[in-house]
Design a protein around this motif. Sequence first.
Motif, short mmCIF file in Angstrom:
data_model
loop_
_atom_site.label_atom_id
_atom_site.label_comp_id
_atom_site.label_asym_id
_atom_site.label_seq_id
_atom_site.Cartn_x
_atom_site.Cartn_y
_atom_site.Cartn_z
N ASP A 140 -6.45 5.34 46.64
CA ASP A 140 -6.64 4.25 45.46
C ASP A 140 -5.31 4.51 44.43
O ASP A 140 -4.59 3.52 44.14
N VAL A 141 -5.04 5.73 44.25
CA VAL A 141 -3.86 6.02 43.21
C VAL A 141 -2.75 5.65 43.99
O VAL A 141 -1.82 5.23 43.34
N GLU A 142 -2.69 6.06 45.18
CA GLU A 142 -1.23 6.00 46.04
C GLU A 142 -0.82 4.17 45.98
O GLU A 142 0.01 3.87 46.01
N ARG A 143 -1.84 3.46 46.24
CA ARG A 143 -1.95 2.25 46.19
C ARG A 143 -1.55 1.66 44.82
O ARG A 143 -0.92 0.64 44.66
N CYS A 144 -2.05 2.09 43.72
CA CYS A 144 -1.73 2.16 42.35
C CYS A 144 -0.14 2.05 42.14
O CYS A 144 0.45 1.23 41.44
N PHE A 145 0.30 3.27 42.63
CA PHE A 145 1.83 3.54 42.46
C PHE A 145 2.38 2.38 43.08
O PHE A 145 3.72 2.06 42.36
N GLY A 146 2.13 2.06 44.16
CA GLY A 146 3.00 1.06 45.00
C GLY A 146 3.25 -0.28 44.27
O GLY A 146 3.91 -1.00 43.95
N ILE A 147 1.73 -0.54 43.61
CA ILE A 147 1.47 -1.97 43.01
C ILE A 147 2.70 -1.99 41.45
O ILE A 147 3.27 -2.87 41.20
#
Length: 260
Positions: A198-205
């Motif tokens: 979830d947090v990795e995806r957030c960084f990518g966004i």
Amino acid sequence: MEDLCNHDSFWRQKSDATGKMGLLPEQKMTGALRMLAYGAAADQCDEITQMGTSTTLKCLKKFYRHIEFLYGEWFIRPPNYSDLYRLLNRGQRRRFPGMIESIDCMHWEWKNCPTGWVGAYSGRKGRPTIILEAVASYDTHIWHAFFGTPRAKNDLNVLGASNVFEHVIGGTAPQVQFEVNNKRRSTFDKKQEAYRKDVERCFGIIQSRWAILRHSARLFKLEDLRAIMISRIIFHNMIVEDEFVEEEFVEPEEFVKMCE
């Protein structure tokens, strides 16, 4: 734009001593947003905004500081009881009871790091970077952000320096009780890895939306970089809240089977 104009007269259109009208607030905001969204240099915005380099940089610095002042208290805050109920309910449905959010760190390379600080901010790769510690939920909403730690520190050192557990230690955080069955350690690890995405995806966004975070930081002051990072997180949370729609949850494995 209305909030900025009401907060500081700098953003309003004013006339000079000769009576000539100055820059529109739309011009000033466009220059700042182009630098943040596209990673453009100040002198690359002059053809569109009709502003000089120094004026564009001034607009940028005022923009991210005012955004943090006006909206930071609401858009970067700990979850309240209503938020906790929603997050815990989703964690229960994802078979990870008691899980609220996930935490991780992201590095931002500092191109114009002062020479005297290069050693302190450089890690194994030899390039100075600054660490962002963030806590994000399943909808990529960021509930906590701590920025400014040198790359030379590992995740545990960053965790010790941040205030992420300040409310827990002070006894002011909402109580959340859960337990993990030792016999289900493999299941725990599997769900933990899934939640960490979830947090990795957030960084990518965030990096895809704001090109200034994808490229090396060109400003010299650490405080300016911190304000840029926090203001981008505020805008990210604004977008998340505006576009968020609670959907029926489907387990990843079940979703794959449905697709097959």
